[in-house]
Scaffold this active site. Sequence first.
Site, mmCIF file in Angstrom:
data_model
loop_
_atom_site.group_PDB
_atom_site.id
_atom_site.type_symbol
_atom_site.label_atom_id
_atom_site.label_comp_id
_atom_site.label_asym_id
_atom_site.label_seq_id
_atom_site.Cartn_x
_atom_site.Cartn_y
_atom_site.Cartn_z
ATOM 1 C CG ASP A 63 -0.244 -0.324 2.614
ATOM 2 O OD1 ASP A 63 0.823 -0.522 2.591
ATOM 3 O OD2 ASP A 63 -0.815 -0.687 3.534
ATOM 4 C CG ASP A 72 -8.875 -1.482 12.062
ATOM 5 O OD1 ASP A 72 -7.953 -1.884 11.665
ATOM 6 O OD2 ASP A 72 -9.702 -0.266 11.497
ATOM 7 C CG HIS A 95 -6.103 -2.089 8.955
ATOM 8 N ND1 HIS A 95 -6.072 -1.017 9.989
ATOM 9 C CD2 HIS A 95 -4.661 -2.015 8.448
ATOM 10 C CE1 HIS A 95 -5.019 -0.663 9.965
ATOM 11 N NE2 HIS A 95 -4.008 -1.255 9.188
ATOM 12 C CD GLU A 117 -8.868 1.289 7.860
ATOM 13 O OE1 GLU A 117 -8.871 0.268 8.469
ATOM 14 O OE2 GLU A 117 -7.960 2.281 7.905
HETATM 15 C C1 GLP Z 1 -0.546 -0.010 8.760
HETATM 16 C C2 GLP Z 1 -0.127 -0.618 7.319
HETATM 17 C C3 GLP Z 1 -0.311 -2.080 7.700
HETATM 18 C C4 GLP Z 1 0.197 -2.480 9.080
HETATM 19 C C5 GLP Z 1 -0.355 -1.876 9.938
HETATM 20 C C6 GLP Z 1 -0.057 -2.290 11.427
HETATM 21 O O1 GLP Z 1 -1.977 0.498 8.730
HETATM 22 N N1 GLP Z 1 -0.880 -0.050 6.213
HETATM 23 O O2 GLP Z 1 0.181 -2.835 6.447
HETATM 24 O O3 GLP Z 1 0.061 -4.050 9.126
HETATM 25 O O4 GLP Z 1 -0.133 -0.553 9.972
HETATM 26 O O5 GLP Z 1 1.260 -1.608 11.703
HETATM 27 P P1 GLP Z 1 2.310 -2.159 12.912
HETATM 28 O O6 GLP Z 1 2.678 -3.316 12.372
HETATM 29 O O7 GLP Z 1 3.280 -1.043 13.138
HETATM 30 O O8 GLP Z 1 1.318 -2.390 14.113
#
Ligand code: GLP
Length: 262
Positions: free
Chosen positions: A68, A137, A139, A144
Amino acid sequence: MTEVIIVRDEDEAGGIYARCVGDLIARRPDCVLGLATGSSPLAAYRALAALVRERGLDVSRVRGFALDEYVGLDPGHPQSYRSTIDRTVVRPLGLDPALVHVPDGDPAGVRDAGRRYDEAIGRAGGVDVQILGVGTDGHIGFNEPGSSLGSGTRLKTLAERTRIDNARFFDGDVDRVPTHCITQGIGTILRARHLVLLAFGEGKAEAVAESVEGGVSSFCPASALQLHPHATVIVDEAAASRLRNRDYYRYAYAHKPAWQGI
Ligand code: GLP
């Protein structure tokens, strides 16, 4: 079944991912890696970089596709996912930057960027191993809750919760977190041949339990992993704490023949 591996810490999880991908690179030097940002995959990238050096693996033909990108953030901005992937994956591993793709977050081309990205993944022969984190959440990528389980790469509006979670990368200022993103769809992610989701800490326990043991629902995008024939979820004790079946996962992994890998 989604395989659940409960580990001591992020380094142990990183070692498991690194061995899996290291073996893949040795077998197929032009393999296609699915890449994610966030803090969850960082130890895995470090372990893979160390293993690449240790085993002297040739990574010059390894290809990559990120999940993304924020829309409207200059690719050179330190928090753009292009910059983040360069900093955490491309440079430490020594990949060829021309072979590593990130969705195009330029607002001017965003209507078409998703379709072009999915076509590029298709032309590359699909993703071999997709690493994933999970949002609090549920995702994955930036899909989302409510995202179609069949979705392709497309423009999405970020949930307020995600913008608050990610404000830490923007000096704690939620207003600086972009409101839109372009993300691989859940359908796109499910086409990868192997999914490896990493989650650590108590804050992820609810999302992990919902994803692995809850019903498959667009309200928990990571629950789509249950539809995938080869999905591996690697969690620490805290992130595993709400899994009802965790004794079985431990037992199954302890009795798994080493030749099966993950
Ligand atoms: C962002 C990214 C996701 C990731 C999420 C969790 O929203 N787009 O790909 O999995 O954060 O992040 P973290 O691994 O820092 O908890």
